[in-house]
Write a protein that holds these residues in place. Structure first.
Motif, PDB file in Angstrom:
ATOM      1  N   ILE A  95       0.833  -1.203   0.000  1.00 21.53           N
ATOM      2  CA  ILE A  95       0.000   0.000   0.000  1.00 21.53           C
ATOM      3  C   ILE A  95       0.874   1.262   0.000  1.00 21.53           C
ATOM      4  O   ILE A  95       0.514   2.269  -0.605  1.00 21.53           O
ATOM      5  N   MET A  96       2.045   1.210   0.640  1.00 21.09           N
ATOM      6  CA  MET A  96       2.954   2.362   0.603  1.00 21.09           C
ATOM      7  C   MET A  96       3.454   2.605  -0.827  1.00 21.09           C
ATOM      8  O   MET A  96       3.619   3.756  -1.244  1.00 21.09           O
ATOM      9  N   PHE A  97       3.680   1.535  -1.566  1.00 23.26           N
ATOM     10  CA  PHE A  97       4.055   1.645  -2.975  1.00 23.26           C
ATOM     11  C   PHE A  97       2.970   2.389  -3.747  1.00 23.26           C
ATOM     12  O   PHE A  97       3.257   3.249  -4.586  1.00 23.26           O
ATOM     13  N   HIS A  98       1.710   2.102  -3.430  1.00 23.19           N
ATOM     14  CA  HIS A  98       0.607   2.787  -4.099  1.00 23.19           C
ATOM     15  C   HIS A  98       0.496   4.252  -3.681  1.00 23.19           C
ATOM     16  O   HIS A  98       0.076   5.089  -4.475  1.00 23.19           O
ATOM     17  N   VAL A  99       0.848   4.544  -2.453  1.00 26.14           N
ATOM     18  CA  VAL A  99       0.868   5.947  -2.015  1.00 26.14           C
ATOM     19  C   VAL A  99       1.906   6.713  -2.847  1.00 26.14           C
ATOM     20  O   VAL A  99       1.627   7.805  -3.349  1.00 26.14           O
ATOM     21  N   ILE A 100       3.070   6.118  -3.022  1.00 26.93           N
ATOM     22  CA  ILE A 100       4.130   6.770  -3.800  1.00 26.93           C
ATOM     23  C   ILE A 100       3.712   6.923  -5.252  1.00 26.93           C
ATOM     24  O   ILE A 100       3.886   7.995  -5.846  1.00 26.93           O
ATOM     25  N   LEU A 101       3.157   5.862  -5.834  1.00 21.85           N
ATOM     26  CA  LEU A 101       2.705   5.954  -7.227  1.00 21.85           C
ATOM     27  C   LEU A 101       1.623   7.008  -7.415  1.00 21.85           C
ATOM     28  O   LEU A 101       1.619   7.739  -8.412  1.00 21.85           O
ATOM     29  N   SER A 102       0.701   7.078  -6.476  1.00 22.77           N
ATOM     30  CA  SER A 102      -0.401   8.029  -6.621  1.00 22.77           C
ATOM     31  C   SER A 102       0.065   9.469  -6.435  1.00 22.77           C
ATOM     32  O   SER A 102      -0.626  10.398  -6.875  1.00 22.77           O
ATOM     33  N   ALA A 103       1.228   9.677  -5.837  1.00 20.61           N
ATOM     34  CA  ALA A 103       1.768  11.034  -5.704  1.00 20.61           C
ATOM     35  C   ALA A 103       2.079  11.636  -7.076  1.00 20.61           C
ATOM     36  O   ALA A 103       2.101  12.860  -7.225  1.00 20.61           O
ATOM     37  N   PHE A 104       2.291  10.784  -8.067  1.00 17.95           N
ATOM     38  CA  PHE A 104       2.561  11.267  -9.427  1.00 17.95           C
ATOM     39  C   PHE A 104       1.286  11.592 -10.194  1.00 17.95           C
ATOM     40  O   PHE A 104       1.347  12.115 -11.295  1.00 17.95           O
ATOM     41  N   ASN A 105       0.130  11.267  -9.623  1.00 14.22           N
ATOM     42  CA  ASN A 105      -1.133  11.526 -10.297  1.00 14.22           C
ATOM     43  C   ASN A 105      -1.804  12.783  -9.760  1.00 14.22           C
ATOM     44  O   ASN A 105      -1.827  13.799 -10.427  1.00 14.22           O
ATOM     45  N   SER A 106      -2.359  12.711  -8.564  1.00 12.91           N
ATOM     46  CA  SER A 106      -3.029  13.881  -8.000  1.00 12.91           C
ATOM     47  C   SER A 106      -2.905  13.847  -6.484  1.00 12.91           C
ATOM     48  O   SER A 106      -2.712  12.791  -5.879  1.00 12.91           O
ATOM     49  N   TRP A 107      -3.039  15.008  -5.886  1.00 15.29           N
ATOM     50  CA  TRP A 107      -2.969  15.098  -4.425  1.00 15.29           C
ATOM     51  C   TRP A 107      -4.117  14.344  -3.770  1.00 15.29           C
ATOM     52  O   TRP A 107      -3.931  13.685  -2.747  1.00 15.29           O
ATOM     53  N   SER A 108      -5.288  14.444  -4.347  1.00 14.05           N
ATOM     54  CA  SER A 108      -6.435  13.766  -3.737  1.00 14.05           C
ATOM     55  C   SER A 108      -6.255  12.243  -3.772  1.00 14.05           C
ATOM     56  O   SER A 108      -6.584  11.554  -2.801  1.00 14.05           O
ATOM     57  N   GLU A 109      -5.725  11.732  -4.866  1.00 16.43           N
ATOM     58  CA  GLU A 109      -5.480  10.293  -4.963  1.00 16.43           C
ATOM     59  C   GLU A 109      -4.403   9.861  -3.959  1.00 16.43           C
ATOM     60  O   GLU A 109      -4.532   8.838  -3.292  1.00 16.43           O
ATOM     61  N   MET A 110      -3.360  10.666  -3.829  1.00 15.80           N
ATOM     62  CA  MET A 110      -2.305  10.343  -2.875  1.00 15.80           C
ATOM     63  C   MET A 110      -2.827  10.379  -1.441  1.00 15.80           C
ATOM     64  O   MET A 110      -2.520   9.498  -0.634  1.00 15.80           O
ATOM     65  N   LEU A 111      -3.640  11.379  -1.129  1.00 17.91           N
ATOM     66  CA  LEU A 111      -4.185  11.472   0.223  1.00 17.91           C
ATOM     67  C   LEU A 111      -5.118  10.306   0.535  1.00 17.91           C
ATOM     68  O   LEU A 111      -5.121   9.790   1.663  1.00 17.91           O
TER      69      LEU A 111
END
Length: 117
Positions: free
Chosen positions: A72-88
């Motif tokens: 899940i941390m890997f997905h947090v990092i990946l989603s940081a490249f998409n949008s802030w809302s997705e990362m949050l």
């Protein structure tokens, strides 16, 4: 403690369902596209890792908690490249999963499993 805590059951099911859904989705994409053009092979591997984490959470393997958290941390990092809302959203999910996997009932369940085996 022999009884599996309900949060462990729910997290394990979540990983198995998300992993299986992702694997089916990405393998379907592999049939329609060239595997090396779209990184679908890597995405399928990540989905397979989620399934492995979920299955071994059910089995009481303590290392599966760490695999699930890293996943899940890997997905947090990946989603940081998409949008802030997705990362949050992924960060919130990560925090909830970490809370349930590493609180005292889970610690007792996983430690009982490693001493019995």
């Amino acid at each position: 403690m022999n009884k599996r805590p309900l949060p462990i059951i729910l997290v394990a099911l979540l990983y198995i369902v998300v992993g299986a859904g992702g694997l089916l989705l990405h393998l379907n994409d592999l049939r329609s596209r060239h595997a090396f053009e779209t990184d679908m092979l890597w995405a399928s591997l990540v989905a397979l890792i989620a399934i492995v984490a979920g299955v071994y959470l059910f089995r009481g393997s303590s290392w599966a908690r760490w695999l699930a958290l890293v996943w899940i941390m890997f997905h947090v990092i990946l989603s940081a490249f998409n949008s802030w809302s997705e990362m949050l959203m992924h960060a919130l999910i990560c925090a909830v999963i970490a809370y349930f996997l590493f609180r005292q009932p889970a610690d007792q369940y996983f430690s009982a499993r490693t001493t019995v085996s």
